[in-house]
Design a protein around this motif. Structure first.
Motif, mmCIF file in Angstrom:
data_model
loop_
_atom_site.group_PDB
_atom_site.id
_atom_site.type_symbol
_atom_site.label_atom_id
_atom_site.label_comp_id
_atom_site.label_asym_id
_atom_site.label_seq_id
_atom_site.Cartn_x
_atom_site.Cartn_y
_atom_site.Cartn_z
ATOM 1 N N PHE A 183 59.115 49.185 64.727
ATOM 2 C CA PHE A 183 57.714 48.946 64.365
ATOM 3 C C PHE A 183 57.509 48.113 63.106
ATOM 4 O O PHE A 183 56.418 47.635 62.852
ATOM 5 C CB PHE A 183 57.003 50.286 64.134
ATOM 6 N N SER A 312 56.018 55.577 71.682
ATOM 7 C CA SER A 312 54.582 55.346 71.640
ATOM 8 C C SER A 312 54.205 54.036 72.336
ATOM 9 O O SER A 312 54.571 53.833 73.479
ATOM 10 C CB SER A 312 54.135 55.387 70.182
ATOM 11 N N ARG A 313 53.539 53.093 71.643
ATOM 12 C CA ARG A 313 53.171 51.846 72.336
ATOM 13 C C ARG A 313 54.444 51.122 72.799
ATOM 14 O O ARG A 313 54.435 50.430 73.807
ATOM 15 C CB ARG A 313 52.301 50.963 71.444
ATOM 16 N N LYS A 316 55.588 52.480 76.069
ATOM 17 C CA LYS A 316 54.904 51.837 77.207
ATOM 18 C C LYS A 316 55.684 50.557 77.564
ATOM 19 O O LYS A 316 55.960 50.285 78.735
ATOM 20 C CB LYS A 316 53.452 51.474 76.840
ATOM 21 N N GLU A 350 43.930 60.258 75.113
ATOM 22 C CA GLU A 350 43.493 58.853 75.174
ATOM 23 C C GLU A 350 43.186 58.439 76.620
ATOM 24 O O GLU A 350 43.933 58.757 77.535
ATOM 25 C CB GLU A 350 44.611 57.976 74.617
ATOM 26 N N ILE A 355 41.634 53.203 75.069
ATOM 27 C CA ILE A 355 42.772 52.304 74.741
ATOM 28 C C ILE A 355 42.330 50.836 74.826
ATOM 29 O O ILE A 355 42.701 50.019 73.980
ATOM 30 C CB ILE A 355 43.992 52.624 75.641
ATOM 31 N N ARG A 358 40.151 50.158 71.627
ATOM 32 C CA ARG A 358 40.875 50.090 70.353
ATOM 33 C C ARG A 358 41.923 48.976 70.334
ATOM 34 O O ARG A 358 42.248 48.436 69.288
ATOM 35 C CB ARG A 358 41.551 51.424 70.061
ATOM 36 N N PHE A 359 42.474 48.696 71.509
ATOM 37 C CA PHE A 359 43.550 47.698 71.585
ATOM 38 C C PHE A 359 43.257 46.697 72.707
ATOM 39 O O PHE A 359 43.938 46.679 73.726
ATOM 40 C CB PHE A 359 44.892 48.398 71.835
ATOM 41 N N TRP A 362 46.211 44.640 74.452
ATOM 42 C CA TRP A 362 47.457 45.213 74.983
ATOM 43 C C TRP A 362 47.687 44.906 76.468
ATOM 44 O O TRP A 362 48.803 44.840 76.933
ATOM 45 C CB TRP A 362 47.461 46.728 74.787
ATOM 46 N N TRP A 403 47.187 63.837 72.182
ATOM 47 C CA TRP A 403 46.596 62.516 72.429
ATOM 48 C C TRP A 403 47.358 61.791 73.560
ATOM 49 O O TRP A 403 46.790 61.028 74.322
ATOM 50 C CB TRP A 403 46.690 61.731 71.115
ATOM 51 N N HIS A 453 53.972 63.719 67.262
ATOM 52 C CA HIS A 453 54.238 62.365 67.753
ATOM 53 C C HIS A 453 55.263 61.688 66.830
ATOM 54 O O HIS A 453 54.926 61.289 65.705
ATOM 55 C CB HIS A 453 52.885 61.640 67.687
#
Ligand code: GTR
Length: 473
Positions: A183, A312-313, A316, A350, A355, A358-359, A362, A403, A453
């Protein structure tokens, strides 16, 4: 049908009551803080009080209506849903065997994820160079070889560099390797002054940023700040290698398509991807596949098994990369949540709308059609997991990470299992998740650990054990 309808209506009613309660509590709290903190009133203050209450009420009602819908984290409020059929072809016939799955159904499902969810990746390849930047034979107390590589892409007069960092155990030839995007830059995974500090844009933490990032640039103080998520000594001691790269090298994580990898692929006159083309998660997954080129290019790992793990992201992106690149032998989703492993129709934690709001960068633009409209999407996340079949896939949840919907993450594995069964592989057989800290290691693996998380040593212990079980067969 009627029963289900009544249940659904009850759920909506309960949800509305819950929201009303929440909003009223918030209103009362603000009001009492404003009016009664360190104060006493006299009779003549009444007009002023009425004025304050009126202004606050108007403000509160306006504010509440402007808020995105409250999210649900109460299992009792999950509304009944029907999942799209995994093993029924678009023409209504049933998938009978692996050939039906591989030649027809898998393509049907993949096309929907490409066009409607993550966005299509470019078909053409870019010219790239791979350059060795550093090699150290005595890393980690002489147990590992450290290597740094620079991958450079050029197109349309633009250049993109991805810095890759690798640690490989000296005692093992062609070790299985974990490929884990990070990250905040490669320098954060271990405190070692020889590691190149990323020069790319870095996301700041909301409050006080204590991770050595200043004005979106990583500094010396950022070295080693993510080391708790990368237990390198243990990884090496267990005979695994590790490759990592900074996801922001591929595409900085904010809503702007003029930076990162996207512009290198634009056609004449384009300045953002088409509505069915790749968003940031597809771009990060593309980055993963490019680092696999380095893994294969490096003689020390050309023949290695490749395990992609993301949190997390990036969980995905890890799952999605496993789907689009079959050089990946195993994919691991660590707390990937909404649009990772979690069943989206549960609308737990979420949601698609949250999603996308907020993003917005993505996913493919097409995906916004499914805001508050999940049932129209012809896929759900059990199908994403199924697209990995028969390769092993591991889904990890954390008990407090509501979440990300731990139960929904489990269920995606459960409902993906019939695709694994076609190959004679075992997925998850129980419709209920296992108890906390009781992992399941079949060809689909799952655990829900205690805690938040995050990526912990417990998670890594499971991943290494799971990989051993499959690769030492
Ligand atoms: C959250 C987002 C999640 C997850 C997480 C992360 O804000 O809602 O989907 O991706 O960020 O990546 O840390």
């Amino acid at each position: 049908m009627r029963g289900r309808y009544t249940e659904g209506t009850k759920c909506i009613a309960r949800h509305t009551i819950l929201r009303f309660e929440f909003e009223t509590n918030r209103y009362m709290k603000t009001l009492s803080t404003l009016l009664f903190r360190n104060r006493s009133y006299r009779y003549q203050d009444i007009p002023q009080l009425i004025y304050i209450i009126t202004v606050l009420s108007i403000f509160h009602v306006g504010y509440s209506f402007g808020q995105p819908e409250l999210f649900n984290v109460d299992e009792r409020l999950v509304e009944p849903y029907d999942l799209p059929e995994l093993l029924i072809l678009a023409n209504g016939q049933k998938v009978q065997n692996v050939a039906d799955w591989e030649h027809i159904r898998r393509h049907e499902i993949l096309d929907i994820f490409l066009e409607e969810v993550y966005g299509k990746l470019p078909l053409k390849d870019l010219q790239h160079t791979i350059e060795v930047v550093d090699r150290n034979e005595t890393a980690l107390n002489n147990t590992a070889i450290r290597q740094q590589w620079k991958l450079t892409f050029e197109s349309h007069g633009k250049q993109l560099d991805i810095e890759v960092l690798a640690y490989l155990p000296k005692s093992v030839t062609s070790p299985p390797v974990f490929l884990v995007p990070n990250f905040r830059g490669n320098q954060t995974i271990i405190n070692d002054p020889n590691i190149v500090i990323t020069s790319s844009w870095v996301r700041m933490r909301k409050n006080s940023d204590t991770s050595g990032v200043v004005d979106h640039k990583a500094t010396e103080a950022s070295r080693g700040t993510s080391s708790s998520r990368f237990p390198l000594e243990k990884i090496i001691a267990n005979g695994f290698g590790l490759y990592t790269f900074y996801y922001g090298d591929v595409d900085p994580d904010f809503n702007d398509f003029s930076n990162g990898i996207h512009p290198l692929f634009y056609e004449q006159g384009e300045d953002k991807p088409k509505s069915d083309a790749w968003g940031a998660i597809s771009a990060w997954a593309w980055g993963i596949t490019k680092v696999i080129d380095v893994i294969e290019y490096n003689p020390l790992s050309t023949d290695s098994k490749i395990i992609v793990m993301g949190h997390s992201r990036l969980g995905k992106a890890a799952l999605w990369s496993g789907v689009i690149d079959d050089r990946i032998d195993m994919a691991i989703s660590n707390n990937s949540g909404c649009m990772g492993a979690a069943i989206l129709r549960r609308r737990f934690g979420e949601t698609v709308k949250i999603i996308n709001t907020r993003f917005p960068h993505w996913f493919a633009d097409n995906f916004k059609k499914y805001n508050d409209n999940e049932k129209e999407l012809p896929v759900d996340q059990h199908m994403l997991i199924a697209l990995m079949a028969p390769r092993p896939v591991y889904i990890a949840s954390a008990e407090e990470d509501r979440w990300a919907d731990p139960k929904g993450e489990y269920l995606a594995g459960y409902y993906a299992s019939p695709a694994y069964k076609l190959y004679g592989e075992k997925g998850l057989s129980n419709p209920e998740p296992p108890a906390v800290n009781v992992p399941i290691h079949q060809t689909i693996g799952y655990h829900m650990r205690t805690g938040k998380h995050d990526v912990t040593d417990y998670d890594w212990e499971q991943y290494m054990k799971f990989a051993r079980t499959h690769f030492d067969k």
